[in-house]
Design an enzyme around this catalytic site. Structure first.
Site, mmCIF file in Angstrom:
data_model
loop_
_atom_site.group_PDB
_atom_site.id
_atom_site.type_symbol
_atom_site.label_atom_id
_atom_site.label_comp_id
_atom_site.label_asym_id
_atom_site.label_seq_id
_atom_site.Cartn_x
_atom_site.Cartn_y
_atom_site.Cartn_z
ATOM 1 N N HIS A 1 0.849 -1.193 0.000
ATOM 2 C CA HIS A 1 0.000 0.000 0.000
ATOM 3 C C HIS A 1 0.883 1.240 0.000
ATOM 4 C CE1 HIS A 1 -3.869 -1.936 1.834
ATOM 5 N NE2 HIS A 1 -3.316 -2.708 0.909
ATOM 6 N N GLU B 1 0.855 3.918 1.793
ATOM 7 C CA GLU B 1 1.306 4.340 3.122
ATOM 8 C C GLU B 1 2.462 3.471 3.621
ATOM 9 O OE1 GLU B 1 -3.247 4.879 2.988
ATOM 10 O OE2 GLU B 1 -1.781 3.424 2.260
ATOM 11 N N CYS C 1 -6.296 2.099 5.722
ATOM 12 C CA CYS C 1 -6.936 0.867 6.164
ATOM 13 C C CYS C 1 -6.360 0.483 7.534
ATOM 14 C CB CYS C 1 -6.672 -0.246 5.150
ATOM 15 S SG CYS C 1 -4.940 -0.795 5.091
ATOM 16 N N CYS D 1 -2.440 -0.162 7.472
ATOM 17 C CA CYS D 1 -1.619 1.050 7.394
ATOM 18 C C CYS D 1 -1.749 1.894 8.660
ATOM 19 C CB CYS D 1 -1.994 1.846 6.152
ATOM 20 S SG CYS D 1 -1.638 0.940 4.620
#
Length: 138
Positions: A46, A48, A76, A79
């Site tokens: 992801h 992040e 999410c 993260c």
């Protein structure tokens, strides 16, 4: 947030879900990332996570307590959990994630000292995501 949005556009160009993130320390970007889940076939790739890893490498420390994480979409749980462990001082996000955002599931997943600011450039961040999924459906 403009730099995070630029990262999200890189993901869009790679046919990845267009989410981008940057980590700022002392008014300087020290970590950048955009979604690479499909490219790397890595569910943890992801934006992040990649930006946090880059920032930790830059500082040679997993603690990011004097840093700000800017991301185009509310993180999410994964993260948000990573930001907890880094003790990041501030989280700034663009669009709210009504389905998978950490605040819908458990806002306490962030470190208790982390300042949260959402809705920054929300329309631009949301529009990029909507354009991506509209393109996918056609």
């Amino acid at each position: 947030m403009r730099e995070a949005l630029a990262e999200a556009k890189k993901a869009f160009a790679k046919d990845e879900v267009p989410i981008g993130a940057v980590v700022v320390y002392e008014d300087r970007i020290i970590g950048r990332g955009h979604n690479l889940v499909e490219t790397l076939q890595d569910p943890a790739a992801h934006a992040e996570m990649l930006a946090i890893n880059a920032a930790a490498n830059f500082l040679a420390s997993w603690r990011l307590e004097d840093c700000i994480l800017y991301t185009t979409l509310e993180p999410c749980m994964m993260c948000a959990g990573a930001s907890y462990w880094t003790q990041i001082s501030k989280l700034v996000f663009g669009a709210h994630d009504e389905k998978r955002g950490f605040s819908k599931l458990n806002q306490k997943i962030l470190h208790p000292t982390t300042i949260i600011q959402g809705g920054i450039m929300e329309n631009e961040c949301r529009q990029l995501l909507q354009d991506f999924f509209k393109k996918k459906r056609n």
